[in-house]
Design a protein around this motif. Structure first.
Motif, short mmCIF file in Angstrom:
data_model
loop_
_atom_site.label_atom_id
_atom_site.label_comp_id
_atom_site.label_asym_id
_atom_site.label_seq_id
_atom_site.Cartn_x
_atom_site.Cartn_y
_atom_site.Cartn_z
N GLN A 80 3.70 -5.26 -8.49
CA GLN A 80 3.32 -4.57 -7.21
C GLN A 80 3.65 -3.29 -7.28
O GLN A 80 4.81 -2.77 -7.45
CB GLN A 80 3.50 -5.27 -5.72
N LEU A 81 2.82 -2.19 -6.89
CA LEU A 81 2.89 -0.79 -7.10
C LEU A 81 2.91 -0.04 -5.74
O LEU A 81 1.94 -0.14 -4.99
CB LEU A 81 2.17 -0.11 -8.03
N PHE B 279 4.16 9.43 -9.27
CA PHE B 279 5.42 8.70 -9.20
C PHE B 279 5.49 7.24 -8.51
O PHE B 279 4.87 7.36 -7.25
CB PHE B 279 6.76 9.42 -8.46
N GLY B 280 5.87 6.16 -9.16
CA GLY B 280 5.49 5.10 -8.75
C GLY B 280 6.77 4.04 -8.39
O GLY B 280 7.68 4.31 -8.99
N ARG B 281 7.02 3.36 -7.31
CA ARG B 281 7.97 2.37 -7.21
C ARG B 281 7.29 0.75 -7.44
O ARG B 281 6.27 0.39 -6.89
CB ARG B 281 8.31 2.37 -5.75
N LEU C 9 0.35 7.97 -2.10
CA LEU C 9 -0.67 7.01 -1.25
C LEU C 9 0.25 6.14 -0.28
O LEU C 9 0.30 4.69 -0.84
CB LEU C 9 -1.70 6.35 -1.92
N PRO C 10 1.07 6.50 0.71
CA PRO C 10 2.00 5.65 1.35
C PRO C 10 1.57 4.61 2.07
O PRO C 10 0.48 4.59 2.54
CB PRO C 10 2.81 6.45 2.20
N GLY C 11 2.02 3.25 1.96
CA GLY C 11 1.82 2.11 2.84
C GLY C 11 0.53 1.55 1.91
O GLY C 11 0.03 0.44 2.65
N ARG C 12 0.16 1.80 0.87
CA ARG C 12 -1.22 1.39 0.31
C ARG C 12 -0.58 0.52 -1.35
O ARG C 12 -0.32 1.30 -2.16
CB ARG C 12 -2.04 2.26 -0.19
N PRO C 13 -0.49 -0.61 -1.18
CA PRO C 13 0.12 -1.31 -2.35
C PRO C 13 -1.14 -1.49 -3.72
O PRO C 13 -2.34 -1.71 -3.05
CB PRO C 13 0.61 -2.70 -1.89
N PHE C 14 -0.84 -1.44 -4.96
CA PHE C 14 -1.65 -1.67 -5.80
C PHE C 14 -1.20 -2.94 -6.67
O PHE C 14 0.11 -2.94 -6.90
CB PHE C 14 -1.99 -0.52 -6.77
N GLU C 15 -1.87 -3.82 -7.11
CA GLU C 15 -1.43 -4.90 -8.03
C GLU C 15 -1.60 -4.58 -9.45
O GLU C 15 -2.70 -3.99 -9.86
CB GLU C 15 -2.47 -6.25 -7.49
#
Length: 389
Positions: free
Chosen positions: A238-239, A284-286, A244-250
């Motif tokens: 999960q990214l 920048f991604g978490r 794009l706060p609050g929007r997760p990417f798979e």
């Protein structure tokens, strides 16, 4: 016969004595009542002070119930997003740019023509080499027929054959140079940079475009070696990105480099994500990689833990008092943490106000998800009484 009223045994004296004694008894009773009233007032005041002191010693806290919910074991890290493919488009020949057919931000496909250069010189060279090739082909075919009649030596025929092959190679080279006048995209992607305008003279091997394939992006994590046995290719990822706060990417773990860097003690894990038209290189991604799942874990909020990582513990509320309980922890998942032992369903743990607590401190729960049964019963009784009225 006359009586002396002053005599001690006279009726009048006895009556006076009785009156005096009655007044004395009445005064004594009044004094005793006043003493009793004064004593009761003192007891009430002492009792009020005691209750006030007790209230001051009670600490207000927030508490929640131990719950069950799914929890995941995961590894989290940060990394910038990178394009999986990127290409610098260079001119393979020199010439004037007659037509530039791509702009920054435009989506292009592999093989699409981006620039047309002046190709007159290359076309003339290709035509010249083609004419020379056709001449040698005619000479070779004629000599081949004569060789069957033994009018041409084998040595001359071989020489003509070699000259023809050389002419064909020269012609192919000229045609290749001519094709370089049409600069094509080597990969599919988006034009990220353009350094050419119509009418510019382009030098050979000079970069004119930069194309980035944004359809799939990568994030490379440097992971401590202790995670080598748990992180494998194919695990879900999960990214979250700051842009794009609050929007997760798979995504998923695409590959793992199992070589440990001796300097940092880490290995590389490469995760891939479909951009969906939103993600861009450089963001920048978490990244969070889930490597295990428990569907029904016993959990508490993470903020219920006391500040002692070596000896994890919480304060529970039992009979209106704080009790310090040592626990054994499992997986951490965001704001939740798994409890492996030390607590059970129905326990209440303190989440706010822990600093002021000690073992046995009396507490008042001001936030409690479990309704107070006596209070609830009182409310129900009041409603019932109101309905009766």
């Amino acid at each position: 016969m006359m009586h002396d009223d002053s005599a001690p045994h006279s009726p009048v004296a006895k009556t006076r004595l009785a009156r005096v004694m009655g007044i004395g008894v009445l005064l004594a009773c009044l004094a005793l009542g006043a003493c009793k009233m004064g004593g009761n007032g003192g007891d009430a005041e002492a009792k009020a002070k005691e209750e006030e002191k007790k209230a001051q010693e009670t600490v207000p806290v927030e508490a929640v119930n131990v719950a069950r919910r799914p929890i995941a074991a995961s590894y989290s890290g940060t990394a910038p997003l990178e394009a999986r493919a990127e290409s610098q488009v260079v001119a393979k020949t020199s010439g004037v740019a007659l037509q530039v057919m791509a702009e920054v931000g435009q989506q292009v496909r592999a093989g699409q023509i981006l620039v047309r250069l002046d190709s007159d010189r290359a076309a003339l060279q290709a035509a010249q080499s083609a004419a020379q090739m056709r001449k040698l082909e005619a000479n070779y075919n004629r000599s081949l027929q004569l060789s069957r009649q033994q009018l041409v030596s084998a040595n001359d025929l071989d020489q003509l054959k070699f000259d023809l092959e050389n002419a064909r190679a020269v012609n192919r080279l000229a045609n290749l140079e001519l094709s370089y006048a049409n600069v094509a995209a080597p990969i599919s992607g988006v034009i990220a940079e353009r350094s050419i305008k119509t009418g510019n003279f382009v030098q050979i091997n000079s970069p004119i475009f930069r194309i980035v394939d944004t359809s799939r992006l990568e994030a490379t994590l440097n992971v401590p070696e202790r995670e080598l046995a748990t992180l494998k290719a194919g695990l879900p990822v999960q990214l979250l990105v700051d842009a794009l706060p609050g929007r997760p990417f798979e995504g998923r773990v695409d590959r793992v480099a199992p070589v440990i860097d001796s300097g940092s003690g880490t290995f590389r894990v490469i995760c891939t994500f479909d951009s969906g038209g939103l993600l861009q290189p450089g963001m920048f991604g978490r990244v969070k990689i889930d490597y295990d799942q428990r569907a029904d874990a016993l959990v508490i909020p993470r903020n219920a833990l006391l500040d002692d990582e070596n000896d994890p513990a919480v304060y529970t509320v039992r009979a209106g008092k704080a009790a310090r309980v040592a626990i054994k922890l499992g997986y951490y998942d965001g704001e939740w943490v798994e409890v492996r032992s030390g607590l059970k369903m129905g326990d209440r743990v303190v989440t706010a106000g822990k600093v002021a607590l000690r073992e046995g401190t009396e507490v008042q729960v001001i936030v409690d998800p479990v309704p107070d049964k006596p209070a609830a019963k009182k409310v129900a009784d009041a409603k019932s009484e109101g309905n009766k009225q």
